[in-house]
Design an enzyme around this catalytic site. Structure first.
Site, PDB file in Angstrom:
ATOM      1  N   GLU A 183       2.225  -7.686  -5.057  1.00  0.00           N
ATOM      2  CA  GLU A 183       3.602  -7.754  -5.582  1.00  0.00           C
ATOM      3  C   GLU A 183       4.463  -8.722  -4.787  1.00  0.00           C
ATOM      4  O   GLU A 183       5.303  -9.400  -5.345  1.00  0.00           O
ATOM      5  CB  GLU A 183       4.248  -6.351  -5.603  1.00  0.00           C
ATOM      6  CG  GLU A 183       5.517  -6.332  -6.453  1.00  0.00           C
ATOM      7  CD  GLU A 183       6.288  -5.009  -6.379  1.00  0.00           C
ATOM      8  OE1 GLU A 183       5.912  -4.113  -5.627  1.00  0.00           O
ATOM      9  OE2 GLU A 183       7.288  -4.919  -7.107  1.00  0.00           O
ATOM     10  N   ARG A 243      -2.369   1.444   4.610  1.00  0.00           N
ATOM     11  CA  ARG A 243      -1.902   2.745   4.121  1.00  0.00           C
ATOM     12  C   ARG A 243      -2.992   3.486   3.358  1.00  0.00           C
ATOM     13  O   ARG A 243      -2.994   4.714   3.296  1.00  0.00           O
ATOM     14  CB  ARG A 243      -0.640   2.570   3.268  1.00  0.00           C
ATOM     15  CG  ARG A 243       0.596   2.295   4.099  1.00  0.00           C
ATOM     16  CD  ARG A 243       1.776   1.946   3.228  1.00  0.00           C
ATOM     17  NE  ARG A 243       1.826   0.534   2.903  1.00  0.00           N
ATOM     18  CZ  ARG A 243       2.477   0.029   1.860  1.00  0.00           C
ATOM     19  NH1 ARG A 243       3.106   0.820   1.030  1.00  0.00           N
ATOM     20  NH2 ARG A 243       2.493  -1.267   1.666  1.00  0.00           N
TER      21      ARG A 243
HETATM   22  O1  PRP Z   1      -0.991  -3.539  -6.543  1.00  0.00           O
HETATM   23  P1  PRP Z   1      -0.556  -4.584  -5.578  1.00  0.00           P
HETATM   24  O2  PRP Z   1       0.575  -5.452  -6.102  1.00  0.00           O
HETATM   25  O3  PRP Z   1      -1.700  -5.401  -5.081  1.00  0.00           O
HETATM   26  O4  PRP Z   1       0.098  -3.860  -4.316  1.00  0.00           O
HETATM   27  C1  PRP Z   1      -0.419  -2.696  -3.753  1.00  0.00           C
HETATM   28  C2  PRP Z   1      -0.836  -2.884  -2.340  1.00  0.00           C
HETATM   29  O5  PRP Z   1       0.308  -3.266  -1.530  1.00  0.00           O
HETATM   30  C3  PRP Z   1       0.340  -2.473  -0.360  1.00  0.00           C
HETATM   31  O6  PRP Z   1      -0.449  -2.983   0.662  1.00  0.00           O
HETATM   32  P2  PRP Z   1      -0.014  -4.033   1.776  1.00  0.00           P
HETATM   33  O7  PRP Z   1      -0.795  -5.291   1.538  1.00  0.00           O
HETATM   34  O8  PRP Z   1       1.475  -4.165   1.827  1.00  0.00           O
HETATM   35  O9  PRP Z   1      -0.623  -3.441   3.092  1.00  0.00           O
HETATM   36  P3  PRP Z   1      -0.412  -2.219   4.083  1.00  0.00           P
HETATM   37  O10 PRP Z   1      -1.093  -1.032   3.451  1.00  0.00           O
HETATM   38  O11 PRP Z   1      -1.159  -2.715   5.280  1.00  0.00           O
HETATM   39  O12 PRP Z   1       1.054  -1.957   4.325  1.00  0.00           O
HETATM   40  C4  PRP Z   1      -0.253  -1.155  -0.828  1.00  0.00           C
HETATM   41  O13 PRP Z   1      -0.719  -0.378   0.254  1.00  0.00           O
HETATM   42  C5  PRP Z   1      -1.367  -1.585  -1.756  1.00  0.00           C
HETATM   43  O14 PRP Z   1      -2.574  -1.849  -1.058  1.00  0.00           O
HETATM   44  N1  ADE Z   2       7.052  -1.802  -4.266  1.00  0.00           N
HETATM   45  C1  ADE Z   2       6.130  -1.450  -3.350  1.00  0.00           C
HETATM   46  N2  ADE Z   2       6.366  -0.430  -2.500  1.00  0.00           N
HETATM   47  C2  ADE Z   2       5.442  -0.089  -1.568  1.00  0.00           C
HETATM   48  N3  ADE Z   2       4.264  -0.706  -1.425  1.00  0.00           N
HETATM   49  C3  ADE Z   2       3.995  -1.712  -2.267  1.00  0.00           C
HETATM   50  N4  ADE Z   2       2.905  -2.497  -2.386  1.00  0.00           N
HETATM   51  C4  ADE Z   2       3.148  -3.372  -3.383  1.00  0.00           C
HETATM   52  N5  ADE Z   2       4.347  -3.181  -3.925  1.00  0.00           N
HETATM   53  C5  ADE Z   2       4.898  -2.140  -3.249  1.00  0.00           C
END
Ligand code: PRP
Ligand code: ADE
Length: 172
Positions: free
Chosen positions: A96, A59
């Site tokens: 998370e 994302r």
């Molecule tokens: O602050 P944090 O607890 O580390 O979480 C935040 C991260 O979680 C999500 O990524 P995800 O790994 O779900 O990947 P995506 O973008 O491929 O959906 C989001 O895009 C951030 O990169």
């Molecule tokens: N609560 C949340 N919603 C969307 N993206 C996330 N990445 C980590 N935590 C998330």
């Protein structure tokens, strides 16, 4: 800003029970909101000699690429494991809802390069802390880490130096 916040959709118990997932696809799909969001973040970095925007898969690419284009900067990709074809540096981290690893090409950034790290959301900060480590290990200078959204109650910004975090929209 309140208007932009209302376009983000809440999905309870995704991807795991107990997680309230902030679904930004609704904001990205709304042309006016997406452009406004990118413009507001880009404005912050005009005239700051940003040479590269580091986008975090997946994302983070959506914000990172648009931001780089507006700033006249290049895009550096930080990707999930096994996706980058050349030699990489790796960092494993907690987020998370689990654990993951991110990689960057070892020649992606030259020492002293001024970069903005871009991601859609700051939650616990595990992801961005890993990216910050990868970027600084190559000698680049992180001007700031920029997020569309921040879940403030998870205190992710404490994982980074205090003056290195910017989020456009906050959820308490
Ligand atoms: O602050 P944090 O607890 O580390 O979480 C935040 C991260 O979680 C999500 O990524 P995800 O790994 O779900 O990947 P995506 O973008 O491929 O959906 C989001 O895009 C951030 O990169
Ligand atoms: N609560 C949340 N919603 C969307 N993206 C996330 N990445 C980590 N935590 C998330």
């Amino acid at each position: 800003m309140e208007e932009l916040k209302t376009i983000i959709r809440d999905i309870p118990d995704f991807p795991k029970k107990g997680i309230l997932f902030k679904d930004i696809t609704t904001l990205l799909a709304d042309a006016k909101s997406y452009h406004r969001m990118v413009d507001l973040i880009a404005h912050r970095y005009f005239g700051q000699n940003i040479a590269q925007v580091v986008g975090v898969e997946a994302r983070g690419f959506v914000l990172g690429a648009a931001l780089a284009y507006k700033l006249g900067a290049g895009v550096t990709l930080v990707r999930k494991p096994g996706k980058l074809p050349y030699r990489t540096r790796k960092q494993t981290y907690q987020l998370e809802y689990g654990e993951d690893t991110l990689e960057i090409h070892e020649d992606a950034l030259q020492p002293g390069t001024r970069v903005v790290i871009a991601d859609d959301l700051l939650a616990t900060g595990g992801t961005v802390a890993a990216v910050y480590e990868l970027v600084t290990s190559l000698g680049a200078e992180v001007v700031e880490c920029a997020f569309m959204t921040e879940l403030t109650f998870l205190n992710g910004r404490q994982r980074l130096p205090a003056d290195k975090v910017f989020s456009l929209l906050q959820f308490d």
